[in-house]
Design a protein around this motif. Structure first.
Motif, PDB file in Angstrom:
ATOM      1  N   UNK A  42      58.978  38.083  44.196  1.00 44.37           N
ATOM      2  CA  UNK A  42      58.079  38.770  43.270  1.00 44.37           C
ATOM      3  C   UNK A  42      56.738  38.047  43.210  1.00 44.37           C
ATOM      4  N   UNK A  43      55.650  38.813  43.237  1.00 43.11           N
ATOM      5  CA  UNK A  43      54.313  38.249  43.082  1.00 43.11           C
ATOM      6  C   UNK A  43      53.747  38.680  41.733  1.00 43.11           C
ATOM      7  N   UNK A  44      53.147  37.756  41.017  1.00 36.87           N
ATOM      8  CA  UNK A  44      52.485  38.074  39.762  1.00 36.87           C
ATOM      9  C   UNK A  44      50.982  38.167  40.031  1.00 36.87           C
ATOM     10  N   UNK A  45      50.437  39.382  39.945  1.00 37.85           N
ATOM     11  CA  UNK A  45      49.040  39.633  40.289  1.00 37.85           C
ATOM     12  C   UNK A  45      48.281  40.036  39.024  1.00 37.85           C
ATOM     13  N   UNK A  46      47.144  39.382  38.800  1.00 42.50           N
ATOM     14  CA  UNK A  46      46.332  39.657  37.604  1.00 42.50           C
ATOM     15  C   UNK A  46      45.346  40.791  37.885  1.00 42.50           C
ATOM     16  N   UNK A  47      45.383  41.822  37.051  1.00 44.33           N
ATOM     17  CA  UNK A  47      44.507  42.984  37.214  1.00 44.33           C
ATOM     18  C   UNK A  47      43.570  43.093  36.010  1.00 44.33           C
ATOM     19  N   UNK A  74      40.792  50.462  26.094  1.00 45.47           N
ATOM     20  CA  UNK A  74      39.572  49.761  26.512  1.00 45.47           C
ATOM     21  C   UNK A  74      38.366  50.512  25.949  1.00 45.47           C
ATOM     22  N   UNK A  75      37.522  49.792  25.260  1.00 45.36           N
ATOM     23  CA  UNK A  75      36.321  50.384  24.669  1.00 45.36           C
ATOM     24  C   UNK A  75      35.337  50.814  25.755  1.00 45.36           C
ATOM     25  N   UNK A  76      34.377  51.688  25.412  1.00 44.72           N
ATOM     26  CA  UNK A  76      33.380  52.126  26.397  1.00 44.72           C
ATOM     27  C   UNK A  76      32.606  50.938  26.992  1.00 44.72           C
ATOM     28  N   UNK A  77      32.329  51.001  28.251  1.00 46.90           N
ATOM     29  CA  UNK A  77      31.520  50.002  28.966  1.00 46.90           C
ATOM     30  C   UNK A  77      32.079  48.588  28.795  1.00 46.90           C
ATOM     31  N   UNK A  78      33.387  48.516  28.819  1.00 46.18           N
ATOM     32  CA  UNK A  78      34.049  47.224  28.596  1.00 46.18           C
ATOM     33  C   UNK A  78      35.118  47.009  29.670  1.00 46.18           C
ATOM     34  N   UNK A  79      35.306  45.733  30.018  1.00 45.77           N
ATOM     35  CA  UNK A  79      36.373  45.383  30.963  1.00 45.77           C
ATOM     36  C   UNK A  79      37.562  44.847  30.185  1.00 45.77           C
ATOM     37  N   UNK A  80      38.752  45.238  30.614  1.00 48.45           N
ATOM     38  CA  UNK A  80      39.963  44.798  29.934  1.00 48.45           C
ATOM     39  C   UNK A  80      40.210  43.313  30.171  1.00 48.45           C
ATOM     40  N   UNK A  81      41.032  42.736  29.318  1.00 49.95           N
ATOM     41  CA  UNK A  81      41.515  41.392  29.604  1.00 49.95           C
ATOM     42  C   UNK A  81      42.494  41.466  30.779  1.00 49.95           C
ATOM     43  N   UNK A  82      42.722  40.367  31.486  1.00 54.44           N
ATOM     44  CA  UNK A  82      43.646  40.414  32.626  1.00 54.44           C
ATOM     45  C   UNK A  82      45.070  40.739  32.173  1.00 54.44           C
ATOM     46  N   UNK A  83      45.732  41.565  32.922  1.00 50.85           N
ATOM     47  CA  UNK A  83      47.153  41.852  32.694  1.00 50.85           C
ATOM     48  C   UNK A  83      47.907  41.487  33.972  1.00 50.85           C
ATOM     49  N   UNK A  84      49.070  40.885  33.819  1.00 55.49           N
ATOM     50  CA  UNK A  84      49.843  40.415  34.971  1.00 55.49           C
ATOM     51  C   UNK A  84      50.901  41.453  35.342  1.00 55.49           C
ATOM     52  N   UNK A  85      50.770  41.975  36.531  1.00 56.73           N
ATOM     53  CA  UNK A  85      51.748  42.939  37.046  1.00 56.73           C
ATOM     54  C   UNK A  85      52.724  42.209  37.958  1.00 56.73           C
ATOM     55  N   UNK A  86      54.000  42.282  37.630  1.00 56.77           N
ATOM     56  CA  UNK A  86      55.044  41.675  38.457  1.00 56.77           C
ATOM     57  C   UNK A  86      55.366  42.641  39.600  1.00 56.77           C
ATOM     58  N   UNK A  87      54.935  42.286  40.793  1.00 54.61           N
ATOM     59  CA  UNK A  87      55.115  43.148  41.956  1.00 54.61           C
ATOM     60  C   UNK A  87      56.372  42.712  42.705  1.00 54.61           C
ATOM     61  N   UNK A  88      57.380  43.569  42.677  1.00 56.45           N
ATOM     62  CA  UNK A  88      58.668  43.268  43.300  1.00 56.45           C
ATOM     63  C   UNK A  88      58.843  44.104  44.558  1.00 56.45           C
ATOM     64  N   UNK A  89      59.560  43.540  45.521  1.00 51.65           N
ATOM     65  CA  UNK A  89      59.743  44.245  46.779  1.00 51.65           C
ATOM     66  C   UNK A  89      61.210  44.574  47.009  1.00 51.65           C
ATOM     67  N   UNK A  90      61.433  45.381  48.016  1.00 50.37           N
ATOM     68  CA  UNK A  90      62.798  45.713  48.400  1.00 50.37           C
ATOM     69  C   UNK A  90      63.513  44.461  48.899  1.00 50.37           C
TER      70      UNK A  90
END
Length: 314
Positions: A20-25, A59-75
């Motif tokens: 599993x990879x934890x990727x920040x978006x 997310x408010x207008x013209x704003x960037x979200x805080x980072x969220x970590x998506x756990x990317x799992x593979x087969x």
């Protein structure tokens, strides 16, 4: 209103293939309207599981979200050939979708950091498996002792592997030699001759693909034990070979029969999508200048290396 929503990510530190990879978006809402809370979804494919997602706050207008970590799992049970060159994510409500391209660097970076197949300790290998393969008597066992000595932390000479001084094969069973300070394992097996590793025996393909367990003996039959081997399929990735050092003894370069034997096996290895590295052994017996100047450039040695490489490849 024209939606202008963009998604960015920070690639993770190198990890194991299959883990599993934890990727920040981050999501940029470059619109005049508030973007409602929703989920960021990984789009599944032959490598990634389609069930991976993470909650994204409003997310408010013209704003960037805080980072969220998506756990990317593979087969389950992936290997290097399965790694895709890109992955895609989308937002489940707005429909915004982004494709991210990445290189194999995510898993390699440097050889020291790289672990070849994921899920270490269970279904995969956490080190390279390097097979040393070549004619019987080509110096493979001596190479093991030299390599283990050089990578040993102490000053003593390592003589773990029996070498020379015996009739027939020094090695008669598959042996693994762990190198604690390195990220690879050396795999030793019996030497090639005109009577073994033939097509009908299926030994070489089974060895490369991880079917043969440790201590598998030279005289054992793959055909007769195929049901027993199939029962160990779950652990095959822990034994799969990642690279092949193909030993060519210098004296064999002048022997057409020996070179033909090597050429046939070299092609078998290539047919399984490997690029064997040719290692010229015992060159000092054919090039006298090498004895006193082992690191020097010698014409006779260069000719030997060229002839050995060309003989097995063409």
């Amino acid at each position: 209103m024209s939606r202008r929503i963009s998604i960015s990510c920070s690639l993770p530190q190198p990890g194991n293939i299959g883990n599993t990879l934890s990727v920040a978006f981050k999501v940029m809402n470059d619109t005049s309207e508030r973007l409602p809370a929703q989920r960021l979804q990984l789009i599944g494919d032959d490598y990634w599981l389609p069930t991976c997602s993470v909650a994204l706050p409003a997310i408010s207008p013209y704003t960037e979200s805080r980072p969220v970590a998506l756990k990317m799992r593979c087969h389950w049970t992936m290997d290097p050939a399965d790694v895709p060159s890109s992955f895609s994510v989308r937002l489940d409500e707005s429909g915004a979708k982004t494709i991210f391209s990445w290189s194999f660097w995510v898993f390699t970076k440097t050889l020291r950091d790289y672990s070849p197949v994921g899920l270490p300790g269970s279904h995969g290998a956490d080190k390279y498996m390097l097979l040393c393969f070549g004619l019987a008597g080509s110096g493979k066992s001596s190479f093991f002792n030299s390599a283990l000595t050089l990578m040993h932390e102490g000053d003593d000479v390592v003589n773990t592997v029996a070498s020379g001084g015996t009739l027939g094969h020094n090695t008669t069973a598959i042996k693994k030699y762990e190198v604690p300070s390195a990220n690879f394992t050396l795999l030793d097996t019996w030497g090639l001759d005109r009577n073994n590793y033939k097509d009908e025996h299926k030994v070489l393909p089974a060895l490369l693909d991880g079917w043969l367990p440790g201590n598998w003996r030279m005289e054992a039959s793959v055909r007769n034990k195929r049901h027993e081997l199939a029962a160990n399929n779950f652990s095959r990735n822990t034994r799969r070979v990642h690279g092949v050092l193909f030993f060519v003894i210098a004296s064999a370069v002048h022997d057409d029969q020996e070179m033909e034997t090597l050429k046939v096996s070299f092609q078998k290895v290539k047919d399984m999508d490997y690029e064997p590295i040719v290692v010229l052994s015992q060159a000092d017996r054919e090039c006298a200048d090498c004895v006193n100047d082992t690191l020097g450039e010698h014409k006779a040695l260069s000719e030997l290396k060229s002839k050995a490489t060309l003989s097995v490849k063409t």
